[in-house]
Design a protein around this motif. Structure first.
Motif, short mmCIF file in Angstrom:
data_model
loop_
_atom_site.label_atom_id
_atom_site.label_comp_id
_atom_site.label_asym_id
_atom_site.label_seq_id
_atom_site.Cartn_x
_atom_site.Cartn_y
_atom_site.Cartn_z
N LEU A 206 -43.78 56.78 82.82
CA LEU A 206 -44.20 57.29 84.10
C LEU A 206 -44.27 56.14 84.88
O LEU A 206 -44.68 55.04 84.48
CB LEU A 206 -45.30 58.27 84.04
N GLU A 207 -44.12 56.11 85.93
CA GLU A 207 -44.30 55.07 87.09
C GLU A 207 -45.78 54.53 86.86
O GLU A 207 -46.77 55.45 86.93
CB GLU A 207 -44.16 55.40 88.54
N GLY A 208 -46.27 53.54 86.71
CA GLY A 208 -47.49 52.95 86.57
C GLY A 208 -47.94 52.99 85.02
O GLY A 208 -49.14 52.74 84.39
N THR A 209 -47.12 53.38 84.02
CA THR A 209 -47.22 53.40 82.72
C THR A 209 -46.41 52.40 81.81
O THR A 209 -45.53 51.91 82.51
CB THR A 209 -47.35 54.85 82.03
N ARG A 210 -46.37 52.59 80.52
CA ARG A 210 -45.24 51.83 79.87
C ARG A 210 -45.13 52.76 78.54
O ARG A 210 -45.91 53.54 78.21
CB ARG A 210 -45.70 50.62 79.43
N ALA A 211 -43.57 52.77 78.13
CA ALA A 211 -43.45 53.55 76.95
C ALA A 211 -44.46 53.24 75.80
O ALA A 211 -44.26 52.08 75.31
CB ALA A 211 -42.01 53.55 76.77
N ALA A 212 -45.05 53.94 75.08
CA ALA A 212 -45.85 53.65 74.10
C ALA A 212 -44.98 53.82 72.51
O ALA A 212 -45.38 53.15 71.80
CB ALA A 212 -46.94 54.52 73.93
N MET A 213 -43.80 54.38 72.72
CA MET A 213 -42.86 54.34 71.86
C MET A 213 -41.66 54.76 72.24
O MET A 213 -41.66 55.17 73.18
CB MET A 213 -43.46 55.17 70.45
N GLY A 214 -40.53 54.43 71.62
CA GLY A 214 -39.23 55.10 71.87
C GLY A 214 -38.88 56.36 71.90
O GLY A 214 -40.05 57.16 71.47
N LEU A 215 -38.04 56.99 72.46
CA LEU A 215 -37.77 58.48 72.51
C LEU A 215 -38.10 58.88 71.04
O LEU A 215 -37.33 58.29 69.97
CB LEU A 215 -36.45 58.96 73.43
N LEU A 216 -38.33 60.22 70.68
CA LEU A 216 -38.62 60.41 69.49
C LEU A 216 -36.98 60.66 69.04
O LEU A 216 -36.43 60.77 67.93
CB LEU A 216 -39.19 62.08 69.22
N GLN A 217 -36.04 61.28 70.10
CA GLN A 217 -34.67 61.28 69.86
C GLN A 217 -33.78 60.85 71.10
O GLN A 217 -34.15 61.49 72.10
CB GLN A 217 -34.26 63.05 69.41
N PRO A 218 -33.23 59.98 71.14
CA PRO A 218 -32.46 59.26 72.15
C PRO A 218 -31.55 60.55 72.63
O PRO A 218 -30.90 61.19 72.15
CB PRO A 218 -31.69 58.20 71.81
N LEU A 219 -31.49 60.34 74.26
CA LEU A 219 -30.67 61.45 74.84
C LEU A 219 -29.06 60.82 75.16
O LEU A 219 -29.05 59.72 75.61
CB LEU A 219 -31.22 62.01 76.15
N GLN A 220 -28.14 61.50 74.39
CA GLN A 220 -26.86 61.07 74.66
C GLN A 220 -26.13 62.02 75.48
O GLN A 220 -25.80 63.08 75.37
CB GLN A 220 -26.01 60.94 73.33
N ILE A 221 -25.34 61.42 76.80
CA ILE A 221 -24.67 62.19 77.46
C ILE A 221 -23.23 61.53 77.64
O ILE A 221 -22.96 60.19 78.19
CB ILE A 221 -25.29 62.35 79.01
N ALA A 222 -22.10 62.18 77.44
CA ALA A 222 -20.94 62.00 77.39
C ALA A 222 -20.48 61.63 78.91
O ALA A 222 -20.89 62.05 79.78
CB ALA A 222 -20.03 62.98 76.81
N PRO A 223 -19.43 60.73 79.14
CA PRO A 223 -18.87 60.54 80.40
C PRO A 223 -18.66 61.99 81.14
O PRO A 223 -17.94 62.84 80.60
CB PRO A 223 -17.77 59.66 80.42
N HIS A 224 -19.13 62.06 82.44
CA HIS A 224 -18.73 63.23 83.27
C HIS A 224 -19.32 64.74 82.54
O HIS A 224 -17.98 65.55 82.52
CB HIS A 224 -17.03 63.09 83.69
N HIS A 225 -20.13 64.61 81.98
CA HIS A 225 -20.80 65.67 81.22
C HIS A 225 -22.23 66.07 81.65
O HIS A 225 -22.65 65.44 82.05
CB HIS A 225 -20.40 65.66 79.99
#
Length: 193
Positions: free
Chosen positions: A126-145
């Motif tokens: 969130l704006e004004g915060t920092r990530a305390a850890m990476g995403l539990l599962q990264p989000l992958q989005i294919a091109p044009h999907h």
């Protein structure tokens, strides 16, 4: 230096080069010596001379077309779009070690409009915060999907009031270190004490 700042710097350099090239071209057409362009007085003298109308129109049209192209590129640079499911965008309090943290759960429809490059969202905060850890599962989005996914993350410090809704900006960071900023409203799930 991020890719966004490199692109901006490149556009500024192209603009400066175009301006200097126009001054040099004007000097050549008028028959002025190029060796004196470095001196401010000669530069001002060139500007004080009348410029042929056809040359002025050519430079003006070039500048207008360049500006239009720059605006188009700036607008089309956005490649990630999100539609949030407001019922499933929540936050609660938690802790990492002994340090309080906000636990975020956000469901949405994520669209990658880039026709060639897939996106991998690796970090959320969130704006004004920092990530305390990476995403539990990264989000992958294919091109044009588009994909419908739920993101779960922890951020610090806690910027919401326990048990109350939080409204602000969510920042998603992709594999190119680009930051995509979206408005979000999170319902508080903790009861205020």
């Amino acid at each position: 230096m991020s890719k966004e700042w490199k692109d901006r710097l490149e556009k500024i350099c192209v603009g400066l080069f175009t301006a200097v090239a126009a001054v040099i071209l004007t000097a050549i057409i008028k028959g002025d010596e190029l060796s004196g362009l470095g001196k401010l007085a000669v530069f001002l003298r060139i500007l004080n001379f009348g410029v042929p109308l056809w040359l002025f129109i050519v430079v003006l049209v070039t500048a207008i077309l360049g500006t239009i192209q720059w605006v188009r590129q700036s607008r089309t640079a956005k490649t990630l779009y999100v539609v949030w499911d407001p019922v499933q965008c929540l936050w609660g309090t938690g802790a990492i070690g002994g340090t309080p943290a906000m636990q975020l759960t956000m469901k949405g429809l994520f669209t990658n409009s880039d026709l060639e490059n897939g996106l991998l969202i690796t970090q959320v905060y969130l704006e004004g915060t920092r990530a305390a850890m990476g995403l539990l599962q990264p989000l992958q989005i294919a091109p044009h999907h588009s994909v419908e996914e739920t993101l779960q993350a922890f951020v610090q410090p806690v910027v919401g009031h326990k048990g109350q809704a939080y409204e602000g900006k969510l920042i998603l960071v992709d594999q190119f270190d680009r930051k995509h900023k979206f408005p979000i409203q999170l319902r508080g799930i903790d009861r205020a004490m």
